[in-house]
Design an enzyme around this catalytic site. Structure first.
Site, PDB file in Angstrom:
ATOM      1  N   ALA A 269       0.866  -1.176   0.000  1.00 24.00           N
ATOM      2  CA  ALA A 269       0.000   0.000   0.000  1.00 24.00           C
ATOM      3  C   ALA A 269       0.900   1.223   0.000  1.00 24.00           C
ATOM      4  O   ALA A 269       2.107   1.120   0.203  1.00 24.00           O
ATOM      5  CB  ALA A 269      -0.923  -0.006   1.225  1.00 24.00           C
ATOM      6  N   MET A 270       0.310   2.390  -0.216  1.00 22.78           N
ATOM      7  CA  MET A 270       1.103   3.619  -0.299  1.00 22.78           C
ATOM      8  C   MET A 270       0.347   4.767   0.347  1.00 22.78           C
ATOM      9  O   MET A 270      -0.822   5.002   0.051  1.00 22.78           O
ATOM     10  CB  MET A 270       1.422   3.933  -1.761  1.00 22.78           C
ATOM     11  N   GLU A 271       1.074   5.515   1.196  1.00 17.68           N
ATOM     12  CA  GLU A 271       0.480   6.522   2.078  1.00 17.68           C
ATOM     13  C   GLU A 271       0.253   7.876   1.423  1.00 17.68           C
ATOM     14  O   GLU A 271       0.423   8.925   2.069  1.00 17.68           O
ATOM     15  CB  GLU A 271       1.362   6.702   3.315  1.00 17.68           C
ATOM     16  N   HIS A 304      -1.351   1.164   9.248  1.00 13.20           N
ATOM     17  CA  HIS A 304       0.004   1.594   8.885  1.00 13.20           C
ATOM     18  C   HIS A 304      -0.047   2.832   7.988  1.00 13.20           C
ATOM     19  O   HIS A 304       0.648   3.828   8.235  1.00 13.20           O
ATOM     20  CB  HIS A 304       0.711   0.440   8.173  1.00 13.20           C
ATOM     21  N   GLU A 305      -0.871   2.765   6.952  1.00 10.28           N
ATOM     22  CA  GLU A 305      -0.911   3.875   6.000  1.00 10.28           C
ATOM     23  C   GLU A 305      -1.531   5.120   6.620  1.00 10.28           C
ATOM     24  O   GLU A 305      -1.085   6.241   6.346  1.00 10.28           O
ATOM     25  CB  GLU A 305      -1.666   3.469   4.732  1.00 10.28           C
ATOM     26  N   GLU A 327       9.032   4.308   7.959  1.00  7.94           N
ATOM     27  CA  GLU A 327       8.352   3.012   7.902  1.00  7.94           C
ATOM     28  C   GLU A 327       8.355   2.294   9.239  1.00  7.94           C
ATOM     29  O   GLU A 327       7.390   1.614   9.597  1.00  7.94           O
ATOM     30  CB  GLU A 327       8.994   2.140   6.823  1.00  7.94           C
TER      31      GLU A 327
END
Length: 847
Positions: A269-271, A304-305, A327
């Protein structure tokens, strides 16, 4: 139009004389043609008079560049990813504007501005245009100053067909008609942020109704027909968004959150601020048919994201050497949020298994410091590994447990408030926590961050004192490995002895602690959260009686088992003695401890030839069968961890214990679940899928391929896909390898399917030879960041001739984007090969 050559510059860092403040980006993707047209107007502040501007652009055809309204000459430098623009009359200090028009390709490498596809209900391929810009791929979408400390405001406009959905970082602000039946969708400005956080997605997609999270609209974007799988992700997202605002004591820094489930995505995934992108399997699921691990994974990744919206987006590392903290902190926060979301999952304890992955790498001579100098983008790519996520997260947990939860939280909040909208170095966080706690945080954490490896803390009794000594833990003799053995860390050690509980800071080679009851049992690393292993002398080990072990916490018992197996790997404990040790855990009923035991039993099986396995299988059955019998059948409203334990041990009993009755039950469970998907406990379904594959024939294989193609959820699809790598048949494993190279399997999954094939106990060498023969094809087809992950399981190939072939191949076929990780994989293979050579005959004889 061209310009003359400029003086040499740092090949990886842009000049600081010009700083962007705002981008107005307009993009018109053509989904059918796989291309896009773009225009970007960049407002900059010029700090000193210059004759040229240097920014980033890669794989873009530049049509025109204008500086302050005047046409400018330019040149592209592909080797450094730069666009150099000559200012027509030079630029004086002050504000200026750069306007660039360009054309690009929607690539198939899952980076920059790329294509993602799915098939609709009619079987027609549909195309999505989406982005993945971390770390340095924004330059593939539009020209920009593509470094994290060049923060700016972004205004994005997407010109699209009116029947498509468009999403970006900000909410939609305006929609206007354009010639040719197009519409221009303008999105609200972002906050000041880094280029790698920009995102835009266009395609035939659907979106859920927004969930109001204290004034913040939260939605999930998905391909048509998957709306029924969004409920759990929305629940986790809403919980996490509220929880983080309370934890950080800072409001969410934007005005909406969209979570996007994409059919093709190279990472997990990407924030991207307000526009977070995911693999479908990490956002969409059906709670009725998914396992606890599958649900936990979605909860982890969503949390997390969202944690990154503050730590990473609001406050960002100055350069890519700081990506580890970005991270690691999000990993720490995902665990804390998930533990609050579902306390019954005991998330911090289950993290022990993930932390062990970091221990494994950090025990090697080829490990690296957590933070190191990053010069090039390739250096940065190597930082997205187990040492960044798992070791980094574990170190933060150790620090939190040393300081106390509230003192740690106050320091984090102080850090974010002090540096909001800015960029930082790692020491800024330590200084903020030190400021609010009064503890020597920077000195302590520097000892962990800038040195490779971790300590073994040896505990000995020197009545009436407990003596703790540290030395670096390695697989093998440090002198023989060429590893510096004089390293010391500032180690916070929690000690429990009887009623005495103390924390000591081991700052040098050793420290002494006076025991109130010299005869009491001693537990070092009480609570189990320290990032170190523990060794007891004979006197202290003798005090760890079964009655004492029964009083230990779950993570403490997990650590005992994990430490014991690593003593086997390091050559300090015989494999046969390890087996006897874990057979003493027959009364154990905690999932985390059994995860470590089962992993150890599986590793023992890899030390033996096929003819020597039956006696080990007999002992596995004797250990595991009573627990499976006691667990019985699932009951309504059963604890998730109990169900997870049942699935784990059913799989172990059937495969590692080769228990015929359990195998037959697995066949029946899987058949029943295929008729009534919600009628069998998901943990048993997942375990049965693997069991049936492990003993399956060609007809079973064909059936599983069909089930993979028709799977109703991402989790079902991946279960069947990876089960194809578990068949114990050379021809079928080769078919799976061929499948991975075909269009049937998406390139985001294919490398991991091949990795699982290589990890097959009996057919792994066959799969390795296939990958070796198709090396160039795989490198051309798969995302760059997945190549080293594809071959990670070669470390399990411990036959001397196969290992020699692997080592020789990679001597001539490096993986530049992950050179250090490849070194670690190859070293671990050498360790495993030596382990088998050392222990195989001895273990077989003892059995």
């Amino acid at each position: 139009m061209t310009v003359t050559e400029a003086p040499p510059l740092d090949p990886y860092r842009l000049p600081r004389s010009i700083v962007p403040t705002r981008y107005d980006v307009e993009l018109a993707p053509d989904l059918a043609a796989g291309s896009f047209e773009g225009r970007v107007e960049i407002s900059v502040d010029v700090g000193e008079p210059v004759d040229e501007l240097v920014l980033n652009a890669v794989e873009l055809d530049i049509a025109e560049v204008r500086v302050g309204g005047a046409t400018a000459a330019w040149r592209l430098e592909p080797d450094t990813g730069r666009l150099v623009v000559a200012a027509p009359e030079g630029l004086d200090a002050g504000p200026a504007t750069v306007t660039i028009t360009f054309i690009g390709v929607l690539n198939d490498k899952l980076r920059g501005f790329y294509r993602s596809t799915y098939r609709d209900e009619a079987g027609t391929e549909q195309v999505i245009a989406t982005t993945q810009l971390q770390a340095t791929d924004c330059r593939r979408a539009f020209p920009c100053w593509d470094e994290p400390d060049f923060k700016a405001v972004f205004g994005v406009t997407l010109v699209i067909d009116p029947d498509l959905l468009a999403v970006s970082n900000g909410p939609e602000a305006e929609r206007t008609e354009r010639p040719g039946g197009k519409v221009a969708v303008r999105f609200a400005d972002t906050m000041v942020m880094s280029t790698y956080l920009v995102a835009f997605v266009v395609g035939p997609l659907e979106v859920t109704e927004p969930v109001d999270v204290d004034g913040i609209p939260l939605r999930i974007v998905h391909v048509p027909g998957k709306g029924a799988l969004t409920g759990f992700g929305l629940e986790v997202g809403a919980f996490s968004l509220r929880w983080f605002q309370e934890y950080y004591a800072i409001p969410y820094p934007s005005d909406k959150v969209d979570l996007l489930a994409l059919p093709d995505f190279a990472a997990g995934a990407m924030e991207n601020l307000g526009c977070i992108t995911f693999r479908e399997s990490l956002l969409l699921l059906d709670p009725a048919t998914s396992t606890m691990s599958e649900q936990q994974l979605v909860a982890d990744v969503v949390a997390h994201e969202l944690a990154h919206m503050w730590f990473g987006d609001l406050v960002t590392m100055r350069w890519w050497n700081g990506i580890w903290l970005n991270e690691a902190f999000a990993t720490f926060m995902e665990l804390a949020a998930c533990d609050a979301f579902r306390p019954d999952w005991d998330r911090w304890t289950l993290f022990g298994l993930e932390r062990s992955m970091a221990f494994e790498t950090d025990s090697l001579a080829s490990t690296r410091p957590v933070e190191y100098a990053v010069l090039s983008p390739a250096d940065c790519e190597g930082m997205f590994d187990v040492l960044t996520y798992q070791k980094g997260g574990a170190l933060l947990r150790m620090l939190e447990q040393y300081l106390g939860i509230e003192r740690f939280r106050r320091g984090v909040s102080h850090y974010l408030r002090t540096h909001e909208y800015g960029n930082t170095e790692t020491n800024d966080l330590w200084d903020a926590i030190e400021h609010t706690s009064g503890e020597p945080v920077r000195r302590m954490m520097d000892s962990w961050i800038w040195q490779p490896g971790y300590p073994l803390v040896n505990a000995s009794f020197d009545g009436p004192d407990l003596v703790l000594r540290q030395r670096r833990f390695t697989f093998g003799d440090p002198d023989e490995l060429g590893v510096e053995d004089l390293t010391t860390w500032l180690v916070p050690v929690h000690v429990r002895s009887g009623e005495q509980v103390e924390t000591v800071l081991l700052t040098g080679d050793d420290v002494r602690l006076r025991l109130e009851d010299p005869a009491a049992a001693v537990i070092v690393n009480a609570g189990g959260h320290g990032f170190f292993r523990v060794g007891y002398d004979d006197a202290l080990r003798a005090r760890l009686t079964p009655d004492v072990l029964a009083t230990l916490g779950t993570l403490e018992r997990y650590n005992l088992v994990d430490d014991a197996w690593n003593e086997v790997v390091a050559g300090r404990l015989a494999a046969a003695d390890y087996l006897t040790f874990v057979e003493g855990f027959g009364a154990e009923r905690e999932t985390a401890v059994w995860q470590s035991i089962v992993l150890g039993l599986r590793n023992l099986g890899r030390l033996l030839d096929d003819d020597d396995l039956p006696p080990l299988q007999t002992r596995v059955r004797a250990l595991v069968a009573p627990v499976v019998d006691e667990l019985g059948d699932p009951v309504e409203d059963e604890d998730d961890l109990r169900a997870k334990l049942r699935g784990l041990l059913v799989g172990a009993l059937a495969v590692l214990g080769r228990d015929d009755a359990t195998r037959e039950r697995a066949v029946a469970w899987l058949a029943a679940a295929e008729v009534d998907p919600g009628g069998v406990d998901p943990e048993l379904v997942a375990a049965s899928t693997s069991v049936v594959a492990a003993f399956g024939d060609e007809a079973t294989y064909e059936h599983m391929v069909d089930r993979y193609r028709a799977a109703p959820t991402p989790q079902d699809q991946l279960r069947y896909l990876y089960a194809l790598a578990e068949f114990d048949d050379e021809a079928l494993i080769l078919r799976t390898c061929e499948l991975a190279m075909s269009s049937t399997v998406k390139t985001q999954n294919a490398p991991f399917l091949l990795r699982t094939c290589i990890g097959n106990r009996r057919q792994g060498a066959v799969a390795w030879r296939f990958v070796r023969q198709h090396w160039d094809e795989a490198n051309a087809a798969f995302p760059n960041n997945t190549i080293v992950r594809m071959v990670d399981s070669v470390k399990l190939l411990n036959d001397e001739s196969v290992a020699a072939d692997v080592q020789a191949f990679f001597a001539e076929h490096p993986i530049p984007q992950a050179a250090k990780t490849l070194d670690q994989i190859l070293e671990r293979q050498r360790v495993n090969t030596a382990l088998r050579s050392r222990e195989s005959d001895r273990l077989a004889a003892s059995l």
